[in-house]
Write a protein that holds these residues in place. Structure first.
Motif, mmCIF file in Angstrom:
data_model
loop_
_atom_site.group_PDB
_atom_site.id
_atom_site.type_symbol
_atom_site.label_atom_id
_atom_site.label_comp_id
_atom_site.label_asym_id
_atom_site.label_seq_id
_atom_site.Cartn_x
_atom_site.Cartn_y
_atom_site.Cartn_z
ATOM 1 N N ALA A 84 21.344 52.822 46.866
ATOM 2 C CA ALA A 84 22.630 52.212 47.360
ATOM 3 C C ALA A 84 23.806 52.022 46.768
ATOM 4 O O ALA A 84 24.802 52.379 47.126
ATOM 5 N N PHE A 85 23.519 51.577 45.566
ATOM 6 C CA PHE A 85 24.481 51.380 44.579
ATOM 7 C C PHE A 85 25.170 52.422 43.813
ATOM 8 O O PHE A 85 26.087 52.659 43.407
ATOM 9 N N GLY A 86 24.153 53.298 43.374
ATOM 10 C CA GLY A 86 24.358 54.200 42.611
ATOM 11 C C GLY A 86 24.726 53.866 41.177
ATOM 12 O O GLY A 86 24.066 52.540 40.754
ATOM 13 N N PHE A 131 32.365 48.332 40.740
ATOM 14 C CA PHE A 131 33.500 47.800 41.687
ATOM 15 C C PHE A 131 34.553 46.866 41.474
ATOM 16 O O PHE A 131 33.969 45.946 40.567
ATOM 17 N N LEU A 132 35.591 47.152 41.720
ATOM 18 C CA LEU A 132 36.774 46.394 41.540
ATOM 19 C C LEU A 132 36.935 45.304 42.603
ATOM 20 O O LEU A 132 37.158 45.763 43.844
ATOM 21 N N ALA A 146 21.281 39.307 38.967
ATOM 22 C CA ALA A 146 22.369 39.591 37.598
ATOM 23 C C ALA A 146 22.692 40.959 37.627
ATOM 24 O O ALA A 146 23.798 41.341 37.315
ATOM 25 N N GLN A 147 21.736 42.121 37.966
ATOM 26 C CA GLN A 147 22.246 43.512 37.787
ATOM 27 C C GLN A 147 23.246 43.707 38.784
ATOM 28 O O GLN A 147 24.268 44.639 38.295
ATOM 29 N N VAL A 148 23.098 43.292 39.837
ATOM 30 C CA VAL A 148 24.124 43.541 41.055
ATOM 31 C C VAL A 148 25.267 42.840 40.631
ATOM 32 O O VAL A 148 26.432 43.536 40.569
ATOM 33 N N GLU A 149 25.371 41.500 40.045
ATOM 34 C CA GLU A 149 26.843 40.810 40.002
ATOM 35 C C GLU A 149 27.483 41.573 38.754
ATOM 36 O O GLU A 149 28.714 41.590 38.788
ATOM 37 N N ARG A 150 26.623 42.206 37.853
ATOM 38 C CA ARG A 150 27.439 42.992 36.674
ATOM 39 C C ARG A 150 28.190 44.038 37.199
ATOM 40 O O ARG A 150 28.978 44.514 36.406
ATOM 41 N N ARG A 151 27.713 44.503 38.476
ATOM 42 C CA ARG A 151 28.488 46.016 38.893
ATOM 43 C C ARG A 151 29.974 45.482 39.246
ATOM 44 O O ARG A 151 30.583 46.368 39.712
ATOM 45 N N PHE A 152 30.089 44.124 39.786
ATOM 46 C CA PHE A 152 31.452 44.009 40.104
ATOM 47 C C PHE A 152 32.559 43.297 39.110
ATOM 48 O O PHE A 152 32.142 42.264 38.316
ATOM 49 N N LEU A 153 33.495 43.914 39.101
ATOM 50 C CA LEU A 153 34.719 43.479 37.995
ATOM 51 C C LEU A 153 35.834 42.741 38.736
ATOM 52 O O LEU A 153 36.224 43.232 39.500
ATOM 53 N N VAL A 154 36.016 41.535 38.377
ATOM 54 C CA VAL A 154 36.805 40.807 39.071
ATOM 55 C C VAL A 154 38.576 41.084 38.408
ATOM 56 O O VAL A 154 38.587 40.970 37.272
ATOM 57 N N GLN A 155 39.379 41.349 39.424
ATOM 58 C CA GLN A 155 40.716 41.499 39.012
ATOM 59 C C GLN A 155 41.297 40.363 38.545
ATOM 60 O O GLN A 155 42.009 40.268 37.515
ATOM 61 N N SER A 156 41.256 39.151 39.179
ATOM 62 C CA SER A 156 41.747 37.969 38.830
ATOM 63 C C SER A 156 40.971 36.754 39.102
ATOM 64 O O SER A 156 40.298 36.670 40.502
ATOM 65 N N ASP A 157 40.909 35.773 38.441
ATOM 66 C CA ASP A 157 40.151 34.632 38.888
ATOM 67 C C ASP A 157 40.949 33.527 39.435
ATOM 68 O O ASP A 157 42.030 33.081 38.934
ATOM 69 N N LYS A 158 40.597 33.141 40.885
ATOM 70 C CA LYS A 158 41.417 32.304 41.585
ATOM 71 C C LYS A 158 41.603 30.978 40.874
ATOM 72 O O LYS A 158 42.727 30.390 40.965
ATOM 73 N N SER A 159 40.682 30.573 40.078
ATOM 74 C CA SER A 159 40.972 29.276 39.485
ATOM 75 C C SER A 159 41.960 29.284 38.102
ATOM 76 O O SER A 159 42.203 28.265 38.013
ATOM 77 N N GLN A 160 42.106 30.488 37.826
ATOM 78 C CA GLN A 160 43.209 30.653 36.741
ATOM 79 C C GLN A 160 44.457 30.948 37.432
ATOM 80 O O GLN A 160 45.521 31.108 36.597
ATOM 81 N N SER A 161 44.762 31.170 38.611
ATOM 82 C CA SER A 161 45.905 31.391 39.105
ATOM 83 C C SER A 161 46.415 30.447 40.453
ATOM 84 O O SER A 161 47.396 30.711 40.989
ATOM 85 N N LYS A 162 46.363 29.338 40.069
ATOM 86 C CA LYS A 162 46.814 28.091 40.707
ATOM 87 C C LYS A 162 47.979 27.942 40.398
ATOM 88 O O LYS A 162 48.449 28.239 38.969
ATOM 89 N N LYS A 163 48.916 27.502 41.292
ATOM 90 C CA LYS A 163 50.287 27.106 41.257
ATOM 91 C C LYS A 163 50.567 25.528 41.699
ATOM 92 O O LYS A 163 49.719 25.133 42.352
ATOM 93 N N ALA A 164 51.241 25.155 40.709
ATOM 94 C CA ALA A 164 51.459 23.634 40.905
ATOM 95 C C ALA A 164 52.135 23.317 42.239
ATOM 96 O O ALA A 164 52.962 24.071 42.628
ATOM 97 N N ASN A 165 51.331 22.622 43.093
ATOM 98 C CA ASN A 165 52.078 22.289 44.334
ATOM 99 C C ASN A 165 52.953 20.963 44.613
ATOM 100 O O ASN A 165 52.913 20.649 45.835
#
Length: 390
Positions: A166-168, A172-173, A346-365
Protein backbone atom coordinates in the motif's frame (compact mmCIF):
# COMPACT_ATOMS: atom_id res chain seq x y z
CA UNK A 1 6.07 30.85 30.12
CA UNK A 2 8.85 30.30 27.57
CA UNK A 3 11.52 32.42 25.91
CA UNK A 4 12.26 31.70 22.25
CA UNK A 5 15.65 33.47 22.57
CA UNK A 6 16.64 32.67 26.18
CA UNK A 7 20.30 33.58 25.65
CA UNK A 8 19.30 37.26 25.51
CA UNK A 9 18.17 37.05 29.15
CA UNK A 10 21.79 37.75 30.03
CA UNK A 11 20.84 41.34 29.25
CA UNK A 12 19.12 41.47 32.66
CA UNK A 13 22.59 42.00 34.11
CA UNK A 14 22.25 45.52 32.75
CA UNK A 15 19.80 46.29 35.58
CA UNK A 16 22.80 47.22 37.69
CA UNK A 17 23.67 50.15 35.36
CA UNK A 18 20.85 52.59 36.32
CA UNK A 19 21.15 51.49 39.94
CA UNK A 20 24.88 52.33 40.05
CA UNK A 21 24.30 55.63 38.25
CA UNK A 22 21.72 56.69 40.85
CA UNK A 23 24.04 55.69 43.71
CA UNK A 24 26.92 57.65 42.21
CA UNK A 25 24.82 60.78 41.67
CA UNK A 26 23.44 60.57 45.20
CA UNK A 27 26.93 60.14 46.67
CA UNK A 28 28.37 63.04 44.71
CA UNK A 29 25.62 65.47 45.68
CA UNK A 30 24.54 68.66 43.93
CA UNK A 31 25.60 72.27 44.77
CA UNK A 32 22.57 74.56 44.92
CA UNK A 33 23.30 78.31 44.99
CA UNK A 34 20.67 80.87 45.96
CA UNK A 35 20.63 84.67 46.35
CA UNK A 36 20.85 84.99 50.15
CA UNK A 37 23.33 82.16 50.57
CA UNK A 38 26.27 84.52 51.38
CA UNK A 39 24.39 85.86 54.46
CA UNK A 40 24.44 82.43 56.09
CA UNK A 41 27.20 81.52 58.51
CA UNK A 42 29.76 79.10 57.14
CA UNK A 43 28.82 76.37 59.61
CA UNK A 44 25.22 76.45 58.34
CA UNK A 45 26.27 75.96 54.72
CA UNK A 46 26.20 72.23 53.79
CA UNK A 47 25.89 69.99 50.79
CA UNK A 48 22.63 68.02 50.45
CA UNK A 49 23.37 64.48 49.36
CA UNK A 50 21.64 61.10 49.29
CA UNK A 51 18.82 59.65 47.18
CA UNK A 52 15.45 61.29 47.60
CA UNK A 53 12.15 59.39 47.37
CA UNK A 54 11.39 60.96 43.99
CA UNK A 55 14.68 59.60 42.59
CA UNK A 56 13.77 56.09 43.71
CA UNK A 57 10.63 56.21 41.52
CA UNK A 58 12.71 57.17 38.47
CA UNK A 59 15.18 54.39 39.33
CA UNK A 60 12.40 51.81 39.45
CA UNK A 61 10.99 52.99 36.13
CA UNK A 62 14.38 52.77 34.44
CA UNK A 63 15.00 49.26 35.78
CA UNK A 64 11.51 48.19 34.65
CA UNK A 65 12.18 49.63 31.18
CA UNK A 66 15.36 47.56 30.89
CA UNK A 67 13.58 44.37 32.05
CA UNK A 68 10.77 44.90 29.52
CA UNK A 69 13.27 45.53 26.72
CA UNK A 70 15.14 42.28 27.51
CA UNK A 71 11.85 40.31 27.63
CA UNK A 72 10.84 41.86 24.31
CA UNK A 73 14.11 40.84 22.63
CA UNK A 74 13.99 37.35 24.23
CA UNK A 75 10.60 36.72 22.54
CA UNK A 76 8.34 35.89 25.48
CA UNK A 77 5.90 33.09 24.58
CA UNK A 78 2.92 31.69 26.50
CA UNK A 79 1.88 28.25 25.10
CA UNK A 80 -1.61 28.44 26.62
CA UNK A 81 -2.46 31.54 24.60
CA UNK A 82 -1.48 29.83 21.34
CA UNK A 83 -3.35 26.63 22.17
CA UNK A 84 -6.54 28.54 22.81
CA UNK A 85 -6.23 30.59 19.62
CA UNK A 86 -4.70 28.21 17.08
CA UNK A 87 -5.65 24.62 18.01
CA UNK A 88 -6.71 22.87 14.79
CA UNK A 89 -6.69 19.06 14.69
CA UNK A 90 -6.90 17.24 11.35
CA UNK A 91 -7.68 13.53 10.81
CA UNK A 92 -6.92 11.77 7.50
CA UNK A 93 -8.48 8.33 7.00
CA UNK A 94 -7.42 5.79 4.38
CA UNK A 95 -10.41 4.73 2.23
CA UNK A 96 -10.50 1.16 3.55
CA UNK A 97 -13.32 -0.64 5.35
CA UNK A 98 -10.79 -2.52 7.48
CA UNK A 99 -9.13 0.70 8.67
CA UNK A 100 -12.43 2.50 9.35
CA UNK A 101 -13.84 -0.47 11.28
CA UNK A 102 -10.74 -0.74 13.43
CA UNK A 103 -10.65 2.98 14.28
CA UNK A 104 -14.38 3.65 14.30
CA UNK A 105 -14.34 4.75 17.95
CA UNK A 106 -11.45 7.21 17.48
CA UNK A 107 -13.09 8.74 14.40
CA UNK A 108 -16.41 9.06 16.21
CA UNK A 109 -14.71 10.83 19.12
CA UNK A 110 -13.05 13.26 16.70
CA UNK A 111 -16.38 14.09 15.03
CA UNK A 112 -18.08 14.65 18.40
CA UNK A 113 -15.31 17.07 19.43
CA UNK A 114 -15.82 19.07 16.25
CA UNK A 115 -12.40 18.18 14.83
CA UNK A 116 -11.87 18.00 11.07
CA UNK A 117 -11.98 14.50 9.53
CA UNK A 118 -11.20 13.82 5.86
CA UNK A 119 -10.61 10.93 3.49
CA UNK A 120 -6.96 10.67 2.44
CA UNK A 121 -7.82 11.12 -1.24
CA UNK A 122 -6.70 13.60 -3.87
CA UNK A 123 -9.48 16.13 -3.08
CA UNK A 124 -9.48 15.82 0.73
CA UNK A 125 -13.15 14.80 0.92
CA UNK A 126 -14.68 15.65 4.34
CA UNK A 127 -16.28 13.03 6.59
CA UNK A 128 -19.18 14.62 8.45
CA UNK A 129 -20.97 11.59 9.91
CA UNK A 130 -20.29 7.98 10.82
CA UNK A 131 -22.58 6.79 8.01
CA UNK A 132 -20.04 8.06 5.47
CA UNK A 133 -17.41 5.59 6.73
CA UNK A 134 -19.02 2.80 4.72
CA UNK A 135 -18.07 4.48 1.46
CA UNK A 136 -15.53 2.54 -0.63
CA UNK A 137 -15.63 4.76 -3.71
CA UNK A 138 -12.64 6.84 -2.63
CA UNK A 139 -9.10 6.17 -3.82
CA UNK A 140 -6.08 6.58 -1.55
CA UNK A 141 -3.87 9.52 -2.50
CA UNK A 142 -1.71 10.08 0.56
CA UNK A 143 0.63 12.74 -0.81
CA UNK A 144 -2.24 14.52 -2.52
CA UNK A 145 -4.17 14.77 0.76
CA UNK A 146 -1.07 15.83 2.73
CA UNK A 147 -0.49 18.67 0.26
CA UNK A 148 -3.97 20.03 1.02
CA UNK A 149 -3.69 19.93 4.81
CA UNK A 150 -4.11 23.54 6.06
CA UNK A 151 -0.90 25.19 7.15
CA UNK A 152 -2.66 26.30 10.36
CA UNK A 153 -3.06 22.66 11.49
CA UNK A 154 -1.46 22.01 14.88
CA UNK A 155 -2.01 18.23 14.95
CA UNK A 156 -2.30 15.66 12.17
CA UNK A 157 -3.64 12.13 12.71
CA UNK A 158 -3.26 9.49 9.99
CA UNK A 159 -5.29 6.26 9.97
CA UNK A 160 -3.55 3.82 7.62
CA UNK A 161 -2.96 0.15 6.99
CA UNK A 162 0.58 -1.12 7.59
CA UNK A 163 0.84 -2.87 4.23
CA UNK A 164 4.14 -2.53 2.37
CA UNK A 165 2.41 -2.78 -1.00
CA UNK A 166 0.00 0.00 0.00
CA UNK A 167 2.89 2.34 0.78
CA UNK A 168 5.14 1.20 -2.04
CA UNK A 169 8.65 2.64 -2.06
CA UNK A 170 7.56 6.27 -1.85
CA UNK A 171 8.33 8.86 0.80
CA UNK A 172 5.80 11.50 1.78
CA UNK A 173 6.20 15.18 2.58
CA UNK A 174 4.06 16.55 5.43
CA UNK A 175 3.65 20.06 6.80
CA UNK A 176 3.79 18.77 10.39
CA UNK A 177 4.82 15.50 12.00
CA UNK A 178 1.83 13.12 11.83
CA UNK A 179 0.51 10.85 14.56
CA UNK A 180 0.16 7.42 13.00
CA UNK A 181 -2.67 4.97 13.70
CA UNK A 182 -1.81 1.75 11.88
CA UNK A 183 -4.32 -1.00 11.24
CA UNK A 184 -3.57 -4.62 12.11
CA UNK A 185 -5.75 -6.28 9.47
CA UNK A 186 -4.71 -9.32 7.49
CA UNK A 187 -2.68 -8.58 4.40
CA UNK A 188 -4.05 -9.46 1.03
CA UNK A 189 -2.60 -12.51 -0.69
CA UNK A 190 -1.60 -12.26 -4.32
CA UNK A 191 -0.56 -14.86 -6.86
CA UNK A 192 3.22 -15.34 -7.04
CA UNK A 193 4.74 -13.51 -9.99
CA UNK A 194 7.51 -15.00 -12.13
CA UNK A 195 10.31 -13.11 -13.81
CA UNK A 196 11.72 -14.48 -17.06
CA UNK A 197 15.25 -13.38 -18.06
CA UNK A 198 17.11 -13.65 -21.34
CA UNK A 199 18.68 -17.09 -21.53
CA UNK A 200 15.66 -18.95 -20.20
CA UNK A 201 16.23 -18.34 -16.48
CA UNK A 202 13.03 -17.83 -14.46
CA UNK A 203 12.83 -16.34 -10.97
CA UNK A 204 9.94 -16.17 -8.54
CA UNK A 205 9.39 -14.64 -5.11
CA UNK A 206 9.50 -17.24 -2.36
CA UNK A 207 7.60 -17.17 0.93
CA UNK A 208 10.15 -14.79 2.42
CA UNK A 209 9.61 -12.32 -0.43
CA UNK A 210 13.06 -13.01 -1.94
CA UNK A 211 13.71 -13.92 -5.58
CA UNK A 212 14.56 -17.57 -6.12
CA UNK A 213 14.95 -19.86 -9.12
CA UNK A 214 11.72 -21.48 -10.23
CA UNK A 215 11.91 -25.29 -10.12
CA UNK A 216 11.82 -26.94 -13.53
CA UNK A 217 8.41 -28.11 -14.65
CA UNK A 218 6.49 -25.73 -12.36
CA UNK A 219 3.84 -23.63 -14.06
CA UNK A 220 4.30 -19.85 -14.11
CA UNK A 221 1.03 -18.33 -12.88
CA UNK A 222 2.02 -14.79 -13.75
CA UNK A 223 5.11 -14.07 -15.82
CA UNK A 224 7.03 -10.92 -16.77
CA UNK A 225 10.06 -10.65 -19.03
CA UNK A 226 13.01 -8.27 -18.75
CA UNK A 227 15.33 -7.78 -21.70
CA UNK A 228 18.97 -6.72 -21.70
CA UNK A 229 18.03 -3.12 -22.38
CA UNK A 230 16.37 -3.00 -18.95
CA UNK A 231 19.69 -3.58 -17.15
CA UNK A 232 21.68 -0.55 -18.35
CA UNK A 233 22.85 1.99 -15.79
CA UNK A 234 24.61 5.35 -16.00
CA UNK A 235 27.03 6.82 -13.43
CA UNK A 236 27.49 10.58 -13.62
CA UNK A 237 30.96 11.99 -13.16
CA UNK A 238 31.63 12.78 -9.52
CA UNK A 239 32.78 11.06 -6.38
CA UNK A 240 35.02 8.11 -7.28
CA UNK A 241 34.21 6.35 -4.00
CA UNK A 242 30.52 6.29 -4.97
CA UNK A 243 31.36 4.74 -8.33
CA UNK A 244 33.30 1.90 -6.67
CA UNK A 245 30.49 1.19 -4.18
CA UNK A 246 27.71 1.23 -6.81
CA UNK A 247 29.63 -1.04 -9.18
CA UNK A 248 30.30 -3.44 -6.29
CA UNK A 249 26.56 -3.47 -5.52
CA UNK A 250 25.72 -4.48 -9.10
CA UNK A 251 28.36 -7.22 -8.98
CA UNK A 252 26.75 -8.57 -5.79
CA UNK A 253 23.31 -8.58 -7.43
CA UNK A 254 24.73 -10.42 -10.44
CA UNK A 255 26.43 -13.00 -8.25
CA UNK A 256 23.26 -13.79 -6.27
CA UNK A 257 20.49 -13.37 -8.87
CA UNK A 258 22.27 -13.42 -12.20
CA UNK A 259 21.11 -9.93 -13.22
CA UNK A 260 23.79 -8.63 -15.59
CA UNK A 261 23.69 -4.86 -15.22
CA UNK A 262 25.83 -3.03 -17.78
CA UNK A 263 27.24 0.50 -17.42
CA UNK A 264 26.32 2.87 -20.27
CA UNK A 265 28.36 5.87 -21.36
CA UNK A 266 25.27 7.85 -22.38
CA UNK A 267 22.38 8.58 -20.06
CA UNK A 268 19.88 8.16 -22.92
CA UNK A 269 20.73 4.44 -23.19
CA UNK A 270 20.47 3.73 -19.45
CA UNK A 271 17.49 2.62 -17.41
CA UNK A 272 19.01 3.46 -14.01
CA UNK A 273 20.71 6.83 -13.50
CA UNK A 274 22.99 7.65 -10.53
CA UNK A 275 23.78 11.33 -10.02
CA UNK A 276 24.21 14.01 -7.35
CA UNK A 277 22.10 16.63 -9.15
CA UNK A 278 18.40 16.57 -9.94
CA UNK A 279 17.78 16.16 -13.67
CA UNK A 280 16.62 19.23 -15.54
CA UNK A 281 13.84 17.09 -17.02
CA UNK A 282 13.19 13.62 -15.62
CA UNK A 283 11.92 10.96 -18.00
CA UNK A 284 9.28 8.49 -16.89
CA UNK A 285 11.11 5.52 -18.44
CA UNK A 286 14.17 5.96 -16.18
CA UNK A 287 14.79 5.36 -12.48
CA UNK A 288 16.91 8.08 -10.85
CA UNK A 289 19.06 7.67 -7.72
CA UNK A 290 20.12 11.16 -6.54
CA UNK A 291 22.66 11.10 -3.69
CA UNK A 292 24.01 13.88 -1.48
CA UNK A 293 20.92 15.98 -2.16
CA UNK A 294 18.45 17.29 0.44
CA UNK A 295 15.71 18.02 -2.10
CA UNK A 296 12.43 16.13 -2.06
CA UNK A 297 10.58 14.82 -5.09
CA UNK A 298 7.07 13.43 -5.28
CA UNK A 299 7.92 11.49 -8.47
CA UNK A 300 8.01 7.75 -7.85
CA UNK A 301 10.93 7.26 -10.28
CA UNK A 302 13.12 9.94 -8.67
CA UNK A 303 14.70 8.82 -5.39
CA UNK A 304 16.76 11.29 -3.36
CA UNK A 305 19.20 10.53 -0.55
CA UNK A 306 20.69 13.17 1.72
CA UNK A 307 23.94 11.20 2.10
CA UNK A 308 26.42 10.23 -0.59
CA UNK A 309 26.35 6.56 -1.53
CA UNK A 310 29.80 5.77 -0.17
CA UNK A 311 31.05 3.91 2.88
CA UNK A 312 31.83 7.00 4.94
CA UNK A 313 28.44 8.71 4.62
CA UNK A 314 25.74 6.13 3.83
CA UNK A 315 24.27 3.79 6.43
CA UNK A 316 22.90 1.63 3.59
CA UNK A 317 26.45 1.05 2.35
CA UNK A 318 27.90 0.49 5.82
CA UNK A 319 25.30 -2.20 6.59
CA UNK A 320 25.62 -3.86 3.16
CA UNK A 321 22.02 -3.09 2.18
CA UNK A 322 22.79 -1.06 -0.95
CA UNK A 323 22.42 -4.04 -3.38
CA UNK A 324 19.10 -4.94 -1.76
CA UNK A 325 17.93 -1.33 -1.97
CA UNK A 326 18.85 -0.98 -5.67
CA UNK A 327 17.24 -4.31 -6.59
CA UNK A 328 14.05 -3.57 -4.64
CA UNK A 329 13.59 -0.18 -6.31
CA UNK A 330 14.46 -1.62 -9.73
CA UNK A 331 11.91 -4.46 -9.45
CA UNK A 332 9.19 -2.10 -8.19
CA UNK A 333 9.92 0.33 -11.07
CA UNK A 334 9.84 -2.54 -13.57
CA UNK A 335 6.39 -3.59 -12.37
CA UNK A 336 7.35 -6.70 -10.42
CA UNK A 337 4.79 -7.09 -7.63
CA UNK A 338 6.48 -8.00 -4.37
CA UNK A 339 5.07 -10.11 -1.59
CA UNK A 340 3.10 -7.99 0.82
CA UNK A 341 4.49 -7.70 4.36
CA UNK A 342 3.57 -5.72 7.44
CA UNK A 343 5.52 -2.61 8.29
CA UNK A 344 6.40 -1.57 11.83
CA UNK A 345 5.50 1.82 13.28
CA UNK A 346 9.13 2.96 12.97
CA UNK A 347 9.30 1.88 9.30
CA UNK A 348 6.15 3.80 8.43
CA UNK A 349 7.22 6.84 10.46
CA UNK A 350 10.47 7.07 8.47
CA UNK A 351 8.44 7.40 5.27
CA UNK A 352 7.20 10.87 6.32
CA UNK A 353 9.47 13.87 5.87
CA UNK A 354 8.40 16.94 7.81
CA UNK A 355 8.56 20.36 6.13
CA UNK A 356 8.60 22.36 9.35
CA UNK A 357 8.38 21.60 13.04
CA UNK A 358 5.58 23.54 14.72
CA UNK A 359 7.56 23.62 17.96
CA UNK A 360 10.30 25.51 16.11
CA UNK A 361 7.98 27.95 14.35
CA UNK A 362 6.46 29.55 17.45
CA UNK A 363 6.01 33.29 17.43
CA UNK A 364 6.15 35.45 20.52
CA UNK A 365 2.56 36.30 21.45
CA UNK A 366 3.24 39.01 24.08
CA UNK A 367 5.26 41.44 21.95
CA UNK A 368 2.49 44.05 21.70
CA UNK A 369 1.81 43.95 25.45
CA UNK A 370 5.50 44.28 26.34
CA UNK A 371 5.98 47.08 23.81
CA UNK A 372 3.02 49.00 25.24
CA UNK A 373 4.34 48.66 28.80
CA UNK A 374 7.81 49.75 27.69
CA UNK A 375 6.47 52.91 26.02
CA UNK A 376 4.33 53.67 29.09
CA UNK A 377 7.32 53.31 31.42
CA UNK A 378 9.45 55.44 29.10
CA UNK A 379 6.87 58.27 29.09
CA UNK A 380 6.52 58.16 32.89
CA UNK A 381 10.30 58.09 33.38
CA UNK A 382 10.80 61.13 31.14
CA UNK A 383 8.05 63.04 32.94
CA UNK A 384 9.38 62.46 36.46
CA UNK A 385 13.00 62.91 35.37
CA UNK A 386 12.21 66.33 33.83
CA UNK A 387 10.23 67.33 36.91
CA UNK A 388 13.22 66.62 39.11
CA UNK A 389 15.83 67.88 36.68
CA UNK A 390 17.77 64.61 36.48
Amino acid sequence: MQFLQPILLWGLLGISIPFLIHLWRGKKGTLLSWAAMHWLPTQESSVANGIRLENILVLILRILMLVLLVFLLSQLFLPKLNEAAEARIIHLVQPSNQVTEEYRFEIQQALEKGEEVFWADDVLSPIESMEELNSTQKKLSLQGSLDQVPSEATELNLYLSNSKNAFGAAFFLSKIKPKLHLGSSELGKSQPQSLALDGGKVLQANKQGLLDSLPKGQDMTSSMSLGKEQFGYFLAEGNSSERVVIQAAFEAINEVYGFEFVEKEQVEKAKLVFDSELPAESRGDKLYFISGNHSFSEQANLLTYSDRLDFEASEQVQTGRLPELILEEFLAFSGIEQQDVKLSYAQVERRFLVQSDKSQSKKANLNLLLLGLFLGCFAAERYFANQQGI
